[in-house]
Design a protein around this motif. Structure first.
Motif, short mmCIF file in Angstrom:
data_model
loop_
_atom_site.label_atom_id
_atom_site.label_comp_id
_atom_site.label_asym_id
_atom_site.label_seq_id
_atom_site.Cartn_x
_atom_site.Cartn_y
_atom_site.Cartn_z
N THR A 442 0.78 -1.15 0.09
CA THR A 442 0.02 0.04 -0.03
C THR A 442 0.84 1.17 -0.04
O THR A 442 1.96 1.10 0.13
CB THR A 442 -0.84 0.14 1.21
N ILE A 473 -3.30 11.47 -3.14
CA ILE A 473 -3.62 10.05 -2.44
C ILE A 473 -5.07 10.09 -1.92
O ILE A 473 -5.92 9.40 -2.10
CB ILE A 473 -2.74 10.18 -1.12
N LEU A 476 -7.81 8.83 -4.66
CA LEU A 476 -7.71 7.45 -4.81
C LEU A 476 -8.74 6.81 -4.01
O LEU A 476 -9.05 7.08 -2.96
CB LEU A 476 -6.19 6.70 -4.40
N ASP A 477 -9.35 5.70 -4.55
CA ASP A 477 -10.52 5.07 -4.10
C ASP A 477 -10.09 4.38 -2.47
O ASP A 477 -10.93 4.65 -1.44
CB ASP A 477 -10.94 3.77 -4.78
N GLN A 478 -8.59 4.02 -2.40
CA GLN A 478 -8.48 3.26 -0.79
C GLN A 478 -7.59 4.48 -0.24
O GLN A 478 -7.25 3.94 1.01
CB GLN A 478 -7.61 1.91 -1.16
N ASP A 481 -4.36 3.02 1.80
CA ASP A 481 -4.44 1.62 1.69
C ASP A 481 -4.27 1.31 0.28
O ASP A 481 -4.77 0.31 -0.06
CB ASP A 481 -5.75 0.91 2.35
N THR A 482 -4.21 2.20 -0.56
CA THR A 482 -4.28 1.58 -2.12
C THR A 482 -2.89 1.15 -2.48
O THR A 482 -1.94 1.39 -2.24
CB THR A 482 -4.20 3.00 -3.02
#
Length: 595
Positions: A442, A473, A476-478, A481-482
């Protein structure tokens, strides 16, 4: 004066070590699993004991029939047969299962030791061997070791004990005939000895060929974009086919040797069986034997063929394991990074001095650096400029002792870098490369990496904000944690660079090395990253390797490097006033920018 550089030879030419010595060293790794080995041996002893038991049971059946006492033994004989096969099954399970546990524990132990060694090797080793070859050692070679422990020891124990049991039974039945049978053993030994040498030689060839296969595949995978753009598909296919062909050819030679080995041993055994039966039919030798004795003896002799054949077959597996063990132990015996530093310090002030530093890479004909003299006060910035290959990166890479210098001395806060403990020296240095290295995890894992992994999310976010990375950051979707993919392939170049800067900010080291950190970026990304770098460089001793001179005009000291030597040093204005090499580089870039 620095210690001599460690030069590692990938071929490792050493005095030859016997195969048995290497194999016993391999078996030394079984020590931690000795209790599983004992259970396995017990299982194989039970299995082996049931082979002569079957021959003895056959003797009893024949004698029972010939004596006419069938009714008395009608129930006992079937129960005895069942008992033999139940015991044989239990022995097989105990032997095979616990031997597999031993083998897997050994391979786990070897792989972890190899990886532990890998991360402690000097940088010169990584530059001297292809990545694919290293991966082959960790995967293919250790798989061969599994076979030499699981299959080889299983066969050696199970079939070896079976041979001992059957021969013991034959000696008990008729020692004279048994001694005749033993005459064949030296002849089989000669065949096996010849095959052993050939198997080991071919196994080494197969390992080298497999390393070539992984080399080509690894390079083609990493450089797939270049392969496609420059039409290198046919070339790479040709390279891979050649490497695979070499591997196939060695494998076929191995199989031919194995295929010839088995029928030759069988033919020798057949001749011996024919001679044995001829003598057994002589009244003077077999007159004291009952029909049951005669049948049981010949059955035991016939049963010897299978375990003896398997014992000769296992030779190829054993030699593969020995050849792989040579490679593994050569690797494990490589010298690690030398660290004789005794001085401990929590945090450097950051005063750096290079005094008459000269350095050449292992096996290189020319020196990479010649008589480098520089002084960088704490909190100041040194910019290294010059043409590609001039030695700029080498000057920086000597700081964390990725290599040891030949002559001269580099000191930090008045103490030679050799006198500091390596871990403490490197803990005080942060590095941002042009080629950013991210790991397949991640974003959080890559910012809070290594000793920073237990850092609170709050500090990670603060580092990301300072690196101008938090905005993208958050999108980003996560979020943190991406997953970034292998080497950050799922992120853009500018995003990867900002994550690397955030990692350096989070480390908060007093010395910072920037190796052309913005040279491969577009203008917008460069501005964002340059702003982050300006914040990172504040109050830190910084060594910046620059391609674009516009990014280092405010450096306190600028050193122009050419052919491993510093030909000019001073501030931006001082060097321009000299109208020398720096002024020429500056005017050239200014003209190109204007165009």
């Amino acid at each position: 004066m620095q210690e001599d550089k460690t030069e590692i030879d990938t071929v490792s030419p050493k005095a030859p070590v016997s195969g048995m010595k290497i194999y016993f060293r391999l078996l030394g790794h079984v020590r931690s699993s000795w209790h599983y080995l004992v259970l396995s041996v017990v299982g194989y002893m039970i299995y082996a004991a049931m082979e002569p038991a079957l021959a003895a049971l056959l003797k009893h059946i024949v004698d029972t029939v010939s004596e006419g006492s069938i009714a008395e033994n009608r129930h006992m004989i079937p129960l005895a047969i069942l008992a033999v096969f139940v015991a044989r099954g239990i022995g097989t399970f105990l032997g095979n299962y616990f031997m597999a546990k031993v083998a897997n524990n050994v391979v786990y132990d070897l792989r972890t030791k190899m990886f532990n060694k890998l991360v402690r090797l000097p940088s010169s080793y990584y530059h001297s061997i292809p990545t694919g070859r290293l991966l082959a050692k960790l995967t293919y070679d250790t798989e061969q070791v599994i076979g030499s422990i699981t299959q080889a020891i299983r066969v050696l124990l199970r079939e070896g004990l079976t041979v001992v049991g059957l021969l013991g039974y034959m000696l008990y039945m008729n020692w004279r005939l048994s001694l005749l049978f033993l005459l064949v053993v030296p002849l089989i030994g000669l065949v096996v000895a010849y095959a052993s040498k050939r198997f080991r030689k071919l196994s080494t060839r197969i390992q080298n060929a497999m390393g070539g296969v992984t080399d080509v595949a690894s390079e083609a995978i990493k450089g797939h974009e270049v392969v496609k753009i420059f039409g290198g598909s046919d070339y790479e296919i040709g390279r891979f086919h050649h490497a695979a062909h070499e591997n196939r050819r060695s494998q076929l030679k191995m199989e031919m040797t194995r295929a010839l080995n088995t029928p030759i041993v069988q033919f020798i055994l057949a001749i011996m069986m024919a001679i044995l039966i001829w003598f057994a039919l002589s009244p003077s030798i077999s007159s004291h034997m009952s029909p049951g004795d005669f049948i049981a003896f010949l059955t035991a002799a016939g049963m010897l063929g299978k375990p003896i054949r398997q014992l000769t077959d296992v030779n190829s597996i054993l030699q593969k394991g020995i050849a792989a063990s040579y490679s593994i132990f050569d690797f494990l015996d490589l010298p690690e990074e030398v660290d004789q530093g005794q001085t401990s310090v929590n945090r450097f002030k950051g005063d750096i001095e290079w005094r008459s530093v000269s350095f050449s890479y292992p096996k290189a004909e020319k020196a990479a650096l010649k008589n480098i003299n520089l002084s960088l006060p704490a909190g100041k910035t040194l910019a290294l400029v010059g043409r590609s290959g001039s030695g700029k990166s080498t000057i920086a890479n000597l700081m964390p002792r990725f290599y040891n210098i030949d002559e001269g001395q580099i000191s930090i806060d008045g103490i030679s870098i050799d006198d500091y403990k390596l871990t403490e020296l490197r803990s005080n240095i942060a590095l941002v490369n042009q080629q950013v290295i991210l790991f397949n995890g991640t974003i959080r894992d890559n910012i809070a990496y290594g000793h920073l992994r237990k850092t609170d999310d709050k500090e990670v976010i603060e580092a990301a904000i300072a690196a101008n990375a938090w905005d993208f950051i958050q999108e980003l979707d996560q979020g943190l944690d991406t997953m970034v993919g292998e080497n950050g392939v799922l992120l853009s170049g500018g995003q990867r660079q900002r994550i690397a800067i955030a990692r350096a900010i989070l480390k908060n080291a007093p010395i910072l090395i920037l190796d052309e950190a913005t040279s491969a970026l577009d203008t917008e990304s460069e501005r964002a990253i340059q702003a982050a770098l300006d914040g990172l460089m504040a109050n830190r001793t910084t060594i910046a390797i620059a391609h674009r001179l516009s990014t280092i005009e405010n450096a306190d000291i600028i050193a122009v490097v050419d052919h491993g030597e510093i030909i000019e040093q001073g501030s931006h204005n001082e060097l321009l006033a000299l109208n020398g090499a720096y002024a020429q580089l500056h005017n050239q870039q200014f003209t190109e920018t204007a165009d």
